[in-house]
Write an enzyme that holds these catalytic residues in place. Structure first.
Site, short mmCIF file in Angstrom:
data_model
loop_
_atom_site.label_atom_id
_atom_site.label_comp_id
_atom_site.label_asym_id
_atom_site.label_seq_id
_atom_site.Cartn_x
_atom_site.Cartn_y
_atom_site.Cartn_z
CD GLU A 146 -2.73 1.15 2.57
OE1 GLU A 146 -3.61 2.03 2.43
OE2 GLU A 146 -2.49 0.48 3.43
CG HIS A 148 -1.51 5.21 3.96
ND1 HIS A 148 -1.41 6.20 4.68
CD2 HIS A 148 -2.78 4.75 3.89
CE1 HIS A 148 -2.30 6.54 5.27
NE2 HIS A 148 -3.23 5.71 4.97
CD GLU A 303 -8.62 3.17 3.01
OE1 GLU A 303 -8.09 2.45 3.97
OE2 GLU A 303 -7.84 3.43 2.01
#
Length: 331
Positions: A146, A148, A303
């Protein structure tokens, strides 16, 4: 879904963290609610949030989970695994060999439950990828790291992973972009939450100015703290304002183009979608066409991370987000 061949939309159960923590739903109830509201069929689950047995999964639970999936008509798309070295308070961090085995346990569980993708984290050192990739290949599962916030495509850690990806050329390794790394502005809802916590407008003006500056997020957070303390702002108010440095970052949204080829799954991070179908902080009109036109055919899961500071209805926010994504992808 947009089409059989284009990007699909789905949801991560992480969006419903407030509903989960307040015990409004257990796992079967939440999956049935997602299905009833038409927010699937593709779903992501956070292993340590939703699965009591994790990181290991019994045959009995796996069978019951698959029955639940069949009942709801949902499609397991990604299981989020963890890369922690610090597994228990007060203990020393685990060594490389134990960390590798820890990942293998989680990958086995993901495969056992029927997830084709496992979300990993950059806490897994890049030099351990050669030990894990062959095992993921044996399981027939893809491990996507991920990206992020505060990371983005140009971050040094992402570059290092990319070099190892090129070296290994494994079909079991890929990217999971998280759009919070390329936000264009701080969400209005996040600023409102800081105001409710007592932050003054002068502090928020300082935050907005520093947040837009170039540099690493932790350095900018330190700069805000130093200046704000000197101006007499309370530490608690500074902490409330500083959330903006750690769950979203101001980087070029077009930079995702460099990762499209190896993208295996996407976290459609968002903080709020207004009545006009516009996200508060992230330029979806620029980002989504990069993946659509680049040939991405996997899932973009909604999300909603507004739950970190907000109590709006997560189901409604996800509905709005998916409608926005479908509109942009179809344009």
């Amino acid at each position: 879904m947009t089409s059989a061949t284009g990007p699909q939309v789905g949801v991560t159960l992480y969006s419903f963290t407030n509903e989960w923590l307040s015990r409004q739903f257990d796992l079967p109830g939440l999956l049935h609610e997602v299905a009833k509201r038409g927010l699937g069929p593709n779903i992501e689950i956070i292993g340590f949030q939703s699965l009591k047995e994790f990181p290991d999964i019994s045959d009995d639970f796996a069978a019951r989970f698959k029955d639940l999936i069949a009942e709801t008509g949902l499609n397991p798309t990604s299981l989020a695994i963890n890369s922690d070295r610090f597994l228990k308070p007060g203990q020393q961090p685990i060594d490389d060999a134990t960390l590798v085995e820890y990942h293998k346990r989680q990958l086995r569980s993901a495969a056992k439950l029927g997830f084709p993708v496992a979300r990993s984290q950059f806490a897994l050192p890049v030099h351990l990828l050669p030990e894990i990739a062959p095992y993921a290949e044996e399981l027939g599962i893809v491990m996507g790291v991920e990206v992020h916030a505060p990371m983005w495509a140009g971050h040094p850690a992402v570059q290092a992973y990319g070099e190892m990806y090129d070296k290994l050329n494994s079909p079991a390794l890929g990217w999971i972009p998280d759009f919070g790394g390329t936000a264009s502005r701080i969400p209005a809802s996040m600023l409102d939450a800081a105001r409710r916590a007592g932050a003054k407008e002068s502090l928020l003006d300082m935050l907005k100015e520093i947040w837009l500056e170039p540099g690493m997020s932790h350095e900018k957070a330190g700069k805000l703290r130093e200046k704000a303390l000197a101006d007499g702002h309370a530490p608690a108010h500074i902490q409330a304002a500083s959330l903006a440095f750690f769950i979203l970052a101001n980087n070029d949204p077009k930079s995702w183009a460099a990762l499209v080829d190896r993208t295996v799954h996407i976290h459609g991070k968002f903080y709020g979608v207004d009545d006009d179908g516009v996200e508060e902080a992230i330029d979806y009109e620029t980002i989504l066409p990069l993946f659509r036109d680049g040939g991405f055919t996997g899932t973009i899961v909604s999300e909603w991370e507004g739950h970190a500071y907000d109590t709006r209805d997560a189901f409604e926010q996800v509905r709005r987000h998916q409608a926005m994504c479908r509109r942009i992808l179809a344009s």
